[in-house]
Design an enzyme around this catalytic site. Structure first.
Site, PDB file in Angstrom:
ATOM      1  CG  HIS A 372      77.078  21.356  80.405  1.00  0.00           C
ATOM      2  ND1 HIS A 372      77.159  22.722  80.246  1.00  0.00           N
ATOM      3  CD2 HIS A 372      76.789  21.127  81.702  1.00  0.00           C
ATOM      4  CE1 HIS A 372      76.889  23.289  81.407  1.00  0.00           C
ATOM      5  NE2 HIS A 372      76.660  22.354  82.306  1.00  0.00           N
ATOM      6  CD  GLU A 613      74.674  28.310  88.260  1.00  0.00           C
ATOM      7  OE1 GLU A 613      75.310  27.487  87.615  1.00  0.00           O
ATOM      8  OE2 GLU A 613      73.427  28.407  88.219  1.00  0.00           O
ATOM      9  CG  ASP A 637      77.019  28.762  84.509  1.00  0.00           C
ATOM     10  OD1 ASP A 637      77.436  29.043  83.376  1.00  0.00           O
ATOM     11  OD2 ASP A 637      76.250  27.807  84.738  1.00  0.00           O
ATOM     12  CB  CYS A 684      78.421  22.179  93.212  1.00  0.00           C
ATOM     13  SG  CYS A 684      77.406  23.409  92.409  1.00  0.00           S
TER      14      CYS A 684
HETATM   15  C1  PEP Z   1      78.391  25.607  87.689  1.00  0.00           C
HETATM   16  O1  PEP Z   1      77.947  26.475  86.935  1.00  0.00           O
HETATM   17  O2  PEP Z   1      79.442  25.735  88.345  1.00  0.00           O
HETATM   18  C2  PEP Z   1      77.686  24.324  87.862  1.00  0.00           C
HETATM   19  C3  PEP Z   1      78.047  23.472  88.790  1.00  0.00           C
HETATM   20  O3  PEP Z   1      76.700  24.042  87.012  1.00  0.00           O
HETATM   21  P1  PEP Z   1      76.930  23.600  85.497  1.00  0.00           P
HETATM   22  O4  PEP Z   1      78.387  23.288  85.310  1.00  0.00           O
HETATM   23  O5  PEP Z   1      76.064  22.430  85.236  1.00  0.00           O
HETATM   24  O6  PEP Z   1      76.506  24.817  84.734  1.00  0.00           O
HETATM   25 MG    MG Z   2      75.982  26.353  86.116  1.00  0.00          MG
END
Ligand code: PEP
Ligand code: MG
Length: 748
Positions: A372, A613, A637, A684
């Site tokens: 992140h 996920e 994830d 996503c």
């Molecule tokens: C993911 O896990 O692909 C996702 C889009 O969420 P994040 O990256 O915020 O965990």
């Molecule tokens: Mg995620």
């Protein structure tokens, strides 16, 4: 036989991007040569690089000629047809090269057998980079179309090859530097890209701050009174307040109170009294500040909680600011403004602070590309490179560093050639703005299939980019960012204000709120998680929300209220079972009842979906599809949990394989299950904007992607080059492969 030129051009585009993943530059050049030879169905493809200092063209990669030719075949500018092509900066195509007077062939490398010859110069503007040569035994083999294709390819490859050239030169310098590698200053490091952008600035090593602070002689011999100290205290507070206001204006959703811990410290009575008391009893003021700050740092560091321990850095910062105001000069002299920050570890709030202090780029020794901190740096538009190389911490402060974040390359004390090469990129860094107008309203494949491109929003400031690039909505709003930066849980009202701005920023389009997804690498400094050995497998995401229903419902109420009149979608992260989904949905219903009972307007019928996920949902996709209104695949994830590879751990980054056969096949199963129940499914995670995977996604039936808005034009272009039938064929082939290496080869 017909050659598929469009495919080749696309593949080379991908290869250019993939160079950041190639372990060695020579490999990248060889892969390019191989790919071109294969697609052009030419028996030979060679890449020569031109070295200006020696005015020589050197063969650096070949498919088809003897491998020992590499590095040994050298031509002067103008020598032979290859040298001539570069000298005159034009393609040269000969049907029977052996009959041409200027032809220079090298029998010792097996060149004599090939009579059809095509050389295309690799140019960057007027810079000569090298030459790409294809050869074939059959005479009259290459057509005008081949010439055009090779021209397109070389222009795509030019930037990457130019970089490769510089790196080779640096490697050579390093080799020449002799037999004491430990004495060699680090000139170049290939890390991993955490974003894009090219920046140049002086290095500042965060870890040095502490060393600086602890070294007494750095603070001069000035003597100051209690009054001087109190004045410095006031000035420090004012400057921090000003900084706080400035960030709040720019980043209203997350900046709230990021400097408050430091401001509070300046008001802390025991802290002030301790210093004043020491000055009154005759201690030098500078020394008194240093001692007290040191004590506090020590106290913070001895705490159990790693995230509180980190606050020691804040105290150190306060100490430095105080001393600078006391001495009236920038003692440390190394604020982060305009600098490339090199750090062992950073927290999201640190990234915000660095952004507000005008840091130009960041090199981080820990973390991974889907962590992140990387996601945040992209929103803040701070180029970031992950480089697990401790020697970077020894780069002397103020050394100039050039960061090519897109490629993950770090140039230390770059020489003239490097600087010249990157000059256009450095000057044009902000030209990205111009590209924003280039997106089309609609995205379609080459054969006209409609694809939706939505945005992943982390900070409200991302909305501008999303709008500029004509995003078709918000496919993922990571609500946790405002939570991560604060010093306490934001109230329902505070959340409402942020969410309302988000909704108003995308009128008439889908707005998908993902509920709080904290834990893992997204830790709240103000919440005690207790000791967790495996935070990624611990109290995170929907588990946290379902364990703390008061916090969850507060958030849901804020979303429902803000979503009035919008195309509202609410999505739950990390759902592992039908039970969890139903429980989460129940919380939405309860939140609605609560709002109804107090007569507050809210959205009455948001769509309720979930992220895919976890591997556990694969077996229950049909049951989930009966309940959920939509799905969004969070590949970041999903890959992490399917393959048991920590997405933030640089040490296992090479095992984080989006194209692992299990991942590819599982994605297909998810799409099929959703399809059986007529439910929408989007992707996503970061995999969705890696062009190599787009044909596969389209091939399994995905038509909706939510991506970091900066990537929209690139994804749009990539989609427009894909033919669906071709993509389906490729997908089928990939699904039948069992080895990662085979898939990898076929992706490129
Ligand atoms: C993911 O896990 O692909 C996702 C889009 O969420 P994040 O990256 O915020 O965990
Ligand atoms: Mg995620």
């Amino acid at each position: 036989m017909k050659r598929d030129h469009t495919q080749l051009i696309c593949d080379i585009g991908e290869l250019s991007g993939a160079s950041s993943r190639s372990p060695r530059l020579e490999d990248f050049l060889s892969r390019s040569a191989e790919l071109v030879a294969q697609h052009m169905q030419s028996q030979v493809c060679s890449i020569y690089l031109y070295f200006e200092d020696t005015q020589e063209l050197v063969l650096k990669a070949t498919k088809g000629l003897k491998p020992e030719a590499v590095d040994n075949v050298r031509l002067r500018l103008g020598e032979g047809l290859t040298g001539l092509a570069l000298k005159e900066m034009r393609p040269i195509c000969e049907r029977e090269a052996s009959k041409i007077p200027g032809y220079r062939y090298f029998p010792e490398i097996g060149e004599e057998a090939y009579d059809s010859f095509l050389a295309v110069p690799i140019l960057r503007g007027t810079n000569r980079i090298g030459v790409m040569v294809v050869q074939n035994a059959k005479s009259d083999y290459f057509s005008q179309e081949d010439i055009n294709t090779l021209k397109a390819i070389t222009s795509q490859l030019a930037m990457t090859i130019e970089t490769a050239k510089i790196l080779l030169a640096i490697e050579e310098q390093n080799r020449d530097a002799g037999s004491f590698p430990e004495e060699k200053p680090l000139k170049f490091f290939k890390g991993r890209s955490g974003g894009s952008g090219v920046v140049l600035g002086e290095a500042v090593i965060l870890e040095d701050k502490r060393r600086f602070f602890m070294t007494e002689k750095n603070f001069g011999t000035g003597s100051y009174s209690v009054q001087d100290f109190l004045k410095a205290l006031e000035k420090t507070e004012q400057s921090l307040q000003a900084l706080q206001e400035q960030v709040e204006e720019k980043l209203s959703d997350v900046a709230s109170l990021i400097f408050t811990a430091q401001i509070l410290m300046l008001k802390d009575k025991p802290f002030i009294d301790s210093i004043v008391h020491q000055i009154q009893s005759g201690r030098n003021a500078v020394d008194a500040v240093r001692r007290t700050v040191h004590q506090y740092v020590h106290r913070f560091e001895s705490l159990d909680n790693r995230y509180i321990r980190e606050k020691a850095q804040d105290v150190l910062d306060v100490g430095l600011h105080l001393l600078e105001h006391l001495a009236g000069t920038a003692l440390y002299g190394q604020g982060e403004e305009g600098k490339i920050v090199i750090a062992q570890e950073l927290f999201p709030s640190d990234m915000l602070k660095l952004s507000s202090r005008g840091a130009k780029g960041v090199i981080l020794l820990s973390g991974g590309i889907t962590s992140h901190i990387a996601i945040l740096s992209r929103s803040l538009e701070i180029p970031l490179v992950f480089a697990d190389e401790s020697r970077l911490l020894k780069v002397p402060s103020r050394t100039r560093v050039l960061l090519d974040a897109g490629q993950g390359n770090v140039y230390i004390d770059p020489d003239e050639t490097v600087l010249r090469t990157f000059q256009p990129a450095l000057e044009g860094a902000r030209d990205a703005q111009k590209a924003r107008t280039e997106s089309l309203d609609e995205t379609r494949t080459a054969d006209g299939a409609r694809v939706m491109l939505l945005s992943n929003i982390n900070l409200l400031c991302d909305l501008n980019v999303a709008r500029d690039f004509k995003s078709e909505g918000i496919g993922l709003y990571r609500t946790e960012f405002p939570f991560m930066i604060r010093s306490d849980f934001p109230s329902e009202e505070e959340q409402y204000v942020v969410y309302k701005k988000l909704v108003e920023g995308m009128p008439g389009k889908d707005v998908t709120f993902r509920t709080l997804d904290i834990g893992g690498d997204k830790v709240l400094s103000y919440y005690d998680y207790g000791r967790e050995e495996n935070p990624f497998l611990g109290m995170r995401s929907i588990r946290f929300s379902l364990r703390h229903k008061d916090i969850f419902r507060q958030q849901l109420r804020a979303i429902l209220r803000a979503g009035t009149g919008a195309e509202l979608k609410i999505m739950f992260p990390m759902i592992s079972s039908v039970d969890e989904f139903l429980d989460a949905r129940k919380q939405v219903e309860l939140s609605m009842e609560e709002l109804r009972s107090v007569g507050v307007p809210f959205h009455q019928a948001p769509e309720l979906g979930m992220m895919v996920e976890l591997p556990s949902v694969l077996e229950i996709m049909d049951e989930l599809a009966e309940e959920a209104d939509f799905f969004s695949i969070g590949t970041n994830d999903f890959i992490q949990y399917m393959l048991a590879v920590d997405r933030t751990n640089e040490k296992v980054a090479d095992l984080y394989l989006p194209h692992h056969p299990s991942i590819l096949r599982a994605l297909k199963r998810v799409v099929e299950a959703a399809g059986r129940h007529g439910k929408d499914v989007a992707v996503c995670g970061d995999m969705s904007y890696d062009e190599r995977y787009l044909p596969y996604f389209l091939g399994i039936g995905i038509r909706k992607f939510s991506v970091d808005p900066h990537w929209i034009p690139r994804v749009q272009k990539a989609v427009s080059r894909i033919d669906l039938n071709e993509a389906r064929r490729k997908t089928q082939a990939l699904l039948e492969m069992k080895k990662v290496a085979d898939i990898e080869r076929n992706l490129l």
